[in-house]
Design a protein around this motif. Sequence first.
Motif, mmCIF file in Angstrom:
data_model
loop_
_atom_site.group_PDB
_atom_site.id
_atom_site.type_symbol
_atom_site.label_atom_id
_atom_site.label_comp_id
_atom_site.label_asym_id
_atom_site.label_seq_id
_atom_site.Cartn_x
_atom_site.Cartn_y
_atom_site.Cartn_z
ATOM 1 N N VAL A 112 -43.501 4.346 75.723
ATOM 2 C CA VAL A 112 -43.462 5.855 76.216
ATOM 3 C C VAL A 112 -44.415 6.771 75.786
ATOM 4 O O VAL A 112 -45.554 7.369 76.262
ATOM 5 C CB VAL A 112 -42.331 5.693 77.038
ATOM 6 C CG1 VAL A 112 -42.793 7.034 78.412
ATOM 7 C CG2 VAL A 112 -41.353 5.436 78.300
ATOM 8 N N LEU A 113 -43.465 7.666 74.703
ATOM 9 C CA LEU A 113 -43.937 8.392 73.908
ATOM 10 C C LEU A 113 -45.316 7.759 73.482
ATOM 11 O O LEU A 113 -46.417 8.778 73.916
ATOM 12 C CB LEU A 113 -43.489 8.367 72.389
ATOM 13 C CG LEU A 113 -41.893 9.978 72.599
ATOM 14 C CD1 LEU A 113 -41.158 9.695 71.771
ATOM 15 C CD2 LEU A 113 -42.308 10.800 73.159
ATOM 16 N N ALA A 114 -45.690 6.474 72.846
ATOM 17 C CA ALA A 114 -47.435 6.519 72.368
ATOM 18 C C ALA A 114 -48.160 6.580 73.488
ATOM 19 O O ALA A 114 -49.542 6.582 73.862
ATOM 20 C CB ALA A 114 -47.039 4.938 72.317
ATOM 21 N N GLN A 115 -47.661 5.758 74.576
ATOM 22 C CA GLN A 115 -48.765 5.787 75.801
ATOM 23 C C GLN A 115 -48.885 7.927 76.612
ATOM 24 O O GLN A 115 -49.775 7.627 76.842
ATOM 25 C CB GLN A 115 -47.320 5.289 77.094
ATOM 26 C CG GLN A 115 -47.398 4.363 77.134
ATOM 27 C CD GLN A 115 -46.608 3.264 78.197
ATOM 28 O OE1 GLN A 115 -46.004 3.745 78.678
ATOM 29 N NE2 GLN A 115 -46.217 2.109 78.224
ATOM 30 N N GLU A 116 -48.465 8.645 76.083
ATOM 31 C CA GLU A 116 -48.496 9.427 76.668
ATOM 32 C C GLU A 116 -49.122 10.511 75.259
ATOM 33 O O GLU A 116 -49.272 11.475 74.947
ATOM 34 C CB GLU A 116 -46.707 10.337 76.606
ATOM 35 C CG GLU A 116 -46.277 10.153 77.669
ATOM 36 C CD GLU A 116 -47.385 10.504 79.423
ATOM 37 O OE1 GLU A 116 -47.853 11.625 79.255
ATOM 38 O OE2 GLU A 116 -46.979 9.783 80.504
ATOM 39 N N GLY A 117 -49.543 9.273 74.075
ATOM 40 C CA GLY A 117 -50.430 10.587 72.888
ATOM 41 C C GLY A 117 -49.719 11.474 72.242
ATOM 42 O O GLY A 117 -49.973 12.576 71.719
ATOM 43 N N VAL A 118 -47.940 11.344 72.317
ATOM 44 C CA VAL A 118 -47.078 11.681 71.381
ATOM 45 C C VAL A 118 -46.524 11.478 70.167
ATOM 46 O O VAL A 118 -46.526 10.170 70.870
ATOM 47 C CB VAL A 118 -46.302 12.956 72.262
ATOM 48 C CG1 VAL A 118 -45.658 13.439 72.097
ATOM 49 C CG2 VAL A 118 -47.097 13.850 73.434
ATOM 50 N N ARG A 119 -46.597 11.838 69.240
ATOM 51 C CA ARG A 119 -45.483 11.504 68.375
ATOM 52 C C ARG A 119 -44.560 12.345 68.516
ATOM 53 O O ARG A 119 -44.984 13.220 68.067
ATOM 54 C CB ARG A 119 -46.524 11.188 66.928
ATOM 55 C CG ARG A 119 -45.472 10.633 66.293
ATOM 56 C CD ARG A 119 -46.399 9.423 64.761
ATOM 57 N NE ARG A 119 -47.184 10.887 63.911
ATOM 58 C CZ ARG A 119 -48.446 11.112 63.960
ATOM 59 N NH1 ARG A 119 -49.320 10.688 64.192
ATOM 60 N NH2 ARG A 119 -48.670 11.909 62.952
ATOM 61 N N VAL A 120 -43.802 11.954 68.251
ATOM 62 C CA VAL A 120 -42.442 13.153 68.067
ATOM 63 C C VAL A 120 -41.238 12.180 66.008
ATOM 64 O O VAL A 120 -40.973 10.815 65.984
ATOM 65 C CB VAL A 120 -41.210 13.036 68.854
ATOM 66 C CG1 VAL A 120 -40.095 13.948 68.332
ATOM 67 C CG2 VAL A 120 -42.027 13.095 70.363
#
Length: 206
Positions: free
Chosen positions: A90-98
């Motif tokens: 889901v993070l990848a789909q949102e274009g975010v890396r945590v």
Amino acid sequence: MTTFRYTGSGYEAYFLVEGRPVKTPSDFRELCCEVYSRACPMTVGTVFSVGLAPALVGEPAETLAERVWPDDEDAQKDFMDLYPARVAEVLAQEGVRVTCLGWRGPVGPFEEDLPFLDRMPPEPTVTTVEDFELTDLAPCGFCHCDARVEETYDPDLERTRIEVACANDECGAKVTVTTPQDCPYDVEMSARKQAVDAWNQWQGKG
């Protein structure tokens, strides 16, 4: 990119967030709520420290698994195995890396995290976030346990039953809404909101 310092229940963790702009505590909370709602297969009212932090720091989400499937140990294990990958997707789909820069519990740094304080960024560059709710579900007003939302589709009646219930099976408190026959998606989402709103009002929230 922004570094967030999370604090709650004696725990402390630092997360580096890169990708789309996530700069304020409000941005971070909004992102986490969206990720949780899509990564967890059942909506369970809970807080960040239980619902998302374990997946982000690399720990099994044991408490969340018990709340999603309270009576099924096999399902709990499967969930804990798959949940971190769900969150990452889901993070990848949102274009975010945590990235978790480090974390420690109430008793201080774990042995492998002894350099924790040395590698943390200077305080002025860090945005602090305290524990927060991942859903708008109010806890049960009778036994104070979390609530959860379950949807069951009846193919014979072509209806979906949406049930908001206390996660404590011994309590039995619940609100149920049934959709019209063979209804479109937007009507089903409206029925889900009505069920959650009815539950929250019953529990004195909203």
